[in-house]
Write an enzyme that holds these catalytic residues in place. Structure first.
Site, PDB file in Angstrom:
ATOM      1  N   HIS A 148      11.760 -66.059  21.847  1.00  0.00           N
ATOM      2  CA  HIS A 148      12.466 -65.290  22.858  1.00  0.00           C
ATOM      3  C   HIS A 148      13.231 -64.150  22.187  1.00  0.00           C
ATOM      4  CE1 HIS A 148      14.715 -64.408  26.488  1.00  0.00           C
ATOM      5  NE2 HIS A 148      15.802 -64.349  25.744  1.00  0.00           N
ATOM      6  N   GLU A 160     -27.566 -47.307   5.390  1.00  0.00           N
ATOM      7  CA  GLU A 160     -26.884 -46.619   6.498  1.00  0.00           C
ATOM      8  C   GLU A 160     -27.169 -45.134   6.415  1.00  0.00           C
ATOM      9  OE1 GLU A 160     -24.852 -47.249   9.414  1.00  0.00           O
ATOM     10  OE2 GLU A 160     -25.253 -45.099   9.440  1.00  0.00           O
TER      11      GLU A 160
HETATM   12  P1  FAD Z   1     -23.147 -49.620  15.399  1.00  0.00           P
HETATM   13  O1  FAD Z   1     -21.696 -49.602  15.236  1.00  0.00           O
HETATM   14  O2  FAD Z   1     -23.750 -48.691  16.398  1.00  0.00           O
HETATM   15  O3  FAD Z   1     -23.761 -49.334  13.954  1.00  0.00           O
HETATM   16  C1  FAD Z   1     -25.113 -49.175  13.728  1.00  0.00           C
HETATM   17  C2  FAD Z   1     -25.298 -48.270  12.534  1.00  0.00           C
HETATM   18  O4  FAD Z   1     -26.665 -48.312  12.141  1.00  0.00           O
HETATM   19  C3  FAD Z   1     -24.989 -46.812  12.803  1.00  0.00           C
HETATM   20  O5  FAD Z   1     -24.009 -46.341  11.926  1.00  0.00           O
HETATM   21  C4  FAD Z   1     -26.317 -46.096  12.598  1.00  0.00           C
HETATM   22  O6  FAD Z   1     -26.168 -44.834  11.967  1.00  0.00           O
HETATM   23  C5  FAD Z   1     -27.046 -47.055  11.685  1.00  0.00           C
HETATM   24  N1  FAD Z   1     -28.504 -46.967  11.796  1.00  0.00           N
HETATM   25  C6  FAD Z   1     -29.262 -47.025  12.919  1.00  0.00           C
HETATM   26  N2  FAD Z   1     -30.572 -46.978  12.616  1.00  0.00           N
HETATM   27  C7  FAD Z   1     -30.640 -46.895  11.267  1.00  0.00           C
HETATM   28  C8  FAD Z   1     -31.726 -46.811  10.348  1.00  0.00           C
HETATM   29  N3  FAD Z   1     -32.998 -46.861  10.760  1.00  0.00           N
HETATM   30  N4  FAD Z   1     -31.447 -46.736   9.039  1.00  0.00           N
HETATM   31  C9  FAD Z   1     -30.163 -46.713   8.598  1.00  0.00           C
HETATM   32  N5  FAD Z   1     -29.113 -46.789   9.423  1.00  0.00           N
HETATM   33  C10 FAD Z   1     -29.346 -46.881  10.736  1.00  0.00           C
HETATM   34  N6  FAD Z   1     -15.943 -52.067  20.781  1.00  0.00           N
HETATM   35  C11 FAD Z   1     -14.874 -52.863  20.635  1.00  0.00           C
HETATM   36  O7  FAD Z   1     -15.032 -54.040  20.335  1.00  0.00           O
HETATM   37  N7  FAD Z   1     -13.600 -52.394  20.832  1.00  0.00           N
HETATM   38  C12 FAD Z   1     -13.362 -51.110  21.192  1.00  0.00           C
HETATM   39  O8  FAD Z   1     -12.213 -50.713  21.355  1.00  0.00           O
HETATM   40  C13 FAD Z   1     -14.472 -50.243  21.352  1.00  0.00           C
HETATM   41  N8  FAD Z   1     -14.282 -48.953  21.690  1.00  0.00           N
HETATM   42  C14 FAD Z   1     -15.358 -48.132  21.786  1.00  0.00           C
HETATM   43  C15 FAD Z   1     -15.148 -46.805  22.134  1.00  0.00           C
HETATM   44  C16 FAD Z   1     -16.198 -45.931  22.227  1.00  0.00           C
HETATM   45  C17 FAD Z   1     -15.949 -44.486  22.580  1.00  0.00           C
HETATM   46  C18 FAD Z   1     -17.528 -46.396  21.953  1.00  0.00           C
HETATM   47  C19 FAD Z   1     -18.688 -45.463  22.011  1.00  0.00           C
HETATM   48  C20 FAD Z   1     -17.739 -47.718  21.625  1.00  0.00           C
HETATM   49  C21 FAD Z   1     -16.664 -48.602  21.543  1.00  0.00           C
HETATM   50  N9  FAD Z   1     -16.855 -49.957  21.219  1.00  0.00           N
HETATM   51  C22 FAD Z   1     -15.771 -50.768  21.121  1.00  0.00           C
HETATM   52  C23 FAD Z   1     -18.206 -50.538  20.984  1.00  0.00           C
HETATM   53  C24 FAD Z   1     -18.477 -50.680  19.491  1.00  0.00           C
HETATM   54  O9  FAD Z   1     -18.371 -49.419  18.885  1.00  0.00           O
HETATM   55  C25 FAD Z   1     -19.853 -51.278  19.271  1.00  0.00           C
HETATM   56  O10 FAD Z   1     -19.985 -52.483  19.989  1.00  0.00           O
HETATM   57  C26 FAD Z   1     -20.090 -51.590  17.797  1.00  0.00           C
HETATM   58  O11 FAD Z   1     -19.968 -50.426  17.022  1.00  0.00           O
HETATM   59  C27 FAD Z   1     -21.458 -52.235  17.586  1.00  0.00           C
HETATM   60  O12 FAD Z   1     -21.656 -52.491  16.238  1.00  0.00           O
HETATM   61  P2  FAD Z   1     -23.104 -52.539  15.586  1.00  0.00           P
HETATM   62  O13 FAD Z   1     -22.878 -52.839  14.150  1.00  0.00           O
HETATM   63  O14 FAD Z   1     -23.983 -53.403  16.374  1.00  0.00           O
HETATM   64  O15 FAD Z   1     -23.705 -51.057  15.764  1.00  0.00           O
END
Ligand code: FAD
Length: 471
Positions: free
Chosen positions: A450, A36
């Site tokens: 309830h 990460e």
């Molecule tokens: P991410 O959480 O985007 O994580 C990917 C990680 O990979 C990142 O930390 C990044 O730094 C890392 N990374 C990328 N490329 C590399 C690399 N080459 N090498 C090392 N590390 C790397 N979803 C909900 O279900 N409920 C909610 O209430 C909600 N609220 C949200 C509010 C906001 C403002 C936003 C922006 C999003 C919200 N979401 C919510 C969506 C949710 O955040 C995402 O769906 C979720 O984080 C996706 O998870 P992920 O693991 O696929 O990716």
């Protein structure tokens, strides 16, 4: 010199998809590592998404309630003021506790955590470019999970400076309450941030291209949501296309036009929030080295078992197909770890809940009316309003209703759509019903405590065959 380390499973990205997959893989006995680059685990969700937004939503609701909704409850308060620095600090404390909590879970489960940016050398080797405090290494992996998530979709012609023109990330960290906040995009993220700042005193205007808000919400629920948010002071310009957004000093000038008539309008804002969606993130990952397929939207192409053309490289979360939701990414993380171990895993894409944490909350799972009509499926509706629910009345919090959609013949639950207090918690019951193939009568026959809001859930189920008790 870079050390060469070998692991059974290496996960790139420590968001809700990646970190859950890592823990599960370790629990299943794999030597597991997670790369990460953010400097903290938890991804978008914990750092700049779900968690900080919910902290601001919860505390802004509390503030608003103390100001405007305490007198009628017999609570007279003195001077109430907002300390925005501490307000933000409270959010940061929640985020820090949760991200360091994930780090502890990695230790507990024996997951190796590489702090750096991962990039494919070939289909089994990943080079890690360390961030501060990280170690240089090239890791060799028997199996790999790509979980690199998503980033904010830019708006053509509008430059985000995270100060006056912000993405959701900037909107989570404003240093003062903007007098006028304009939001491009009436989806969940735009409306949640709009709710926060409106409660803290901003005049909020939402400009949305579509003729309705709430993206994939059931149409009737979306209309009610818009009505209730309007009552709270948010203004909506629907069917409107933004044509310009430029910063001039401390003011942002925005131009938009009516999609149908072409009629042009202008509006000024102290802060402009661009919230038109998110797109898959694969920058610097070195995908081109593997020649993996990416579709038009930038999503890494996989089959129904999350496999790329290399069976040992699988992809989960926002960087591939499906709704961009944390819990969807988590389920996929579990499923892929299980595929690696047992050769099978499962995610039910027909049963992924969605929640908008406005007040009242909006939550849904399964199919909506528009989808069922399009599919030619005959259905029955059962609705129950919170105004007829004893707990909602007790709490003086009666806006909204529960809506069941059931198969016309079998009464099997096809979808549940709720707008109301605690809808986000209540929707879990609908998820269970869907998973077990329940009929609305099954739910109507379950004893609900309830007085609770969930009695409205039971009564809405009863209403699909016309037999609610309290309405
Ligand atoms: P991410 O959480 O985007 O994580 C990917 C990680 O990979 C990142 O930390 C990044 O730094 C890392 N990374 C990328 N490329 C590399 C690399 N080459 N090498 C090392 N590390 C790397 N979803 C909900 O279900 N409920 C909610 O209430 C909600 N609220 C949200 C509010 C906001 C403002 C936003 C922006 C999003 C919200 N979401 C919510 C969506 C949710 O955040 C995402 O769906 C979720 O984080 C996706 O998870 P992920 O693991 O696929 O990716």
């Amino acid at each position: 010199d870079a050390a060469n380390k070998k692991h059974d499973v290496v996960i790139i990205g420590g968001g809700p998809g990646g970190y859950v997959a890592a823990i599960k893989a370790a629990q299943l006995g794999f030597d597991t590592a997670c790369i990460e680059k953010r400097g903290a685990l938890g991804g978008t969700c914990l750092n700049v998404g779900c968690i900080p937004s919910k902290a601001l939503l919860n505390n802004s609701h509390l503030y608003h309630q103390i100001l405007h909704d305490s007198k009628s409850r017999g609570i007279d308060v003195g001077d109430v003021s907002l300390n925005i620095a501490n307000f933000m600090k409270a959010k940061e404390t929640s985020v820090k506790q949760l991200t360091s909590g994930v780090e502890m879970l990695f230790k507990k489960n024996g997951v190796k955590y590489y702090k750096g940016s991962g990039s494919f050398v070939d289909e089994h080797n990943i080079k890690i470019d360390p961030i501060e405090g990280g170690e240089e290494a090239t890791v060799t992996a028997d199996k790999i999970i790509i979980a690199t998530g998503s980033e904010v979709t830019p708006f053509p012609g509008i430059t985000i400076d995270e100060e006056r023109i912000v993405s959701s990330t900037g909107a989570l960290s404003l240093k003062e309450v903007p007098k006028r906040l304009v939001i491009i995009g009436g989806g969940i993220i735009g409306l949640e941030m709009g709710s926060v700042w409106s409660r803290l005193g901003s005049e909020v205007t939402v400009i949305e291209f579509q003729n309705s808000i709430g993206a994939s919400m059931d149409g009737e629920i979306a209309k009610t949501t818009q009505k209730l948010l309007s009552k709270q002071g948010l203004k909506f310009n629907l069917g409107s296309k933004v044509t310009k957004g430029v910063r001039e000093g401390d003011v942002v000038k925005i131009a938009y036009e009516n999609v149908k008539t072409g009629e042009a309008s202008e509006i000024e804002a102290d802060v402009l929030l661009v919230a038109v969606g998110r797109r898959p993130y694969t920058e610097g990952l070195g995908l081109e080295k593997l020649e993996l397929d990416v579709d038009k939207k930038g999503r890494i192409v996989i089959d129904s078992e999350f496999k790329t053309k290399f069976p040992h490289i699988r992809v989960i979360g926002d960087v591939t197909f499906g709704p961009m939701l944390a819990h969807k990414a988590e389920e996929e993380g579990i499923a892929v770890a299980e595929y690696f171990k047992n050769g099978h895993g499962h995610v039910n894409y027909g049963n992924i809940p969605a929640v908008m944490y406005s007040h009242p909350e909006v939550a849904w799972v399964g199919q909506n009316e528009e989808e069922l009509k399009a599919a030619g499926i005959k259905y029955k509706i059962g609705k129950f309003p919170f105004i007829a629910n004893s707990r909602a009345k007790t709490n003086q919090d009666t806006d909204g209703f529960v809506k069941f959609i059931a198969d016309a013949q079998t009464q099997r639950v096809l979808g549940v759509h709720i707008i109301g207090p605690n809808a986000g918690e209540m929707i879990a019951e609908a998820g269970l019903a869907l998973e077990y193939g329940a009929s609305t009568e099954d739910i109507g026959r379950v004893c609900h405590a309830h007085p609770t809001l969930s009695e409205a859930f039971k009564e809405a189920a009863l209403s699909t065959f016309g037999k609610p008790i309290n309405f």
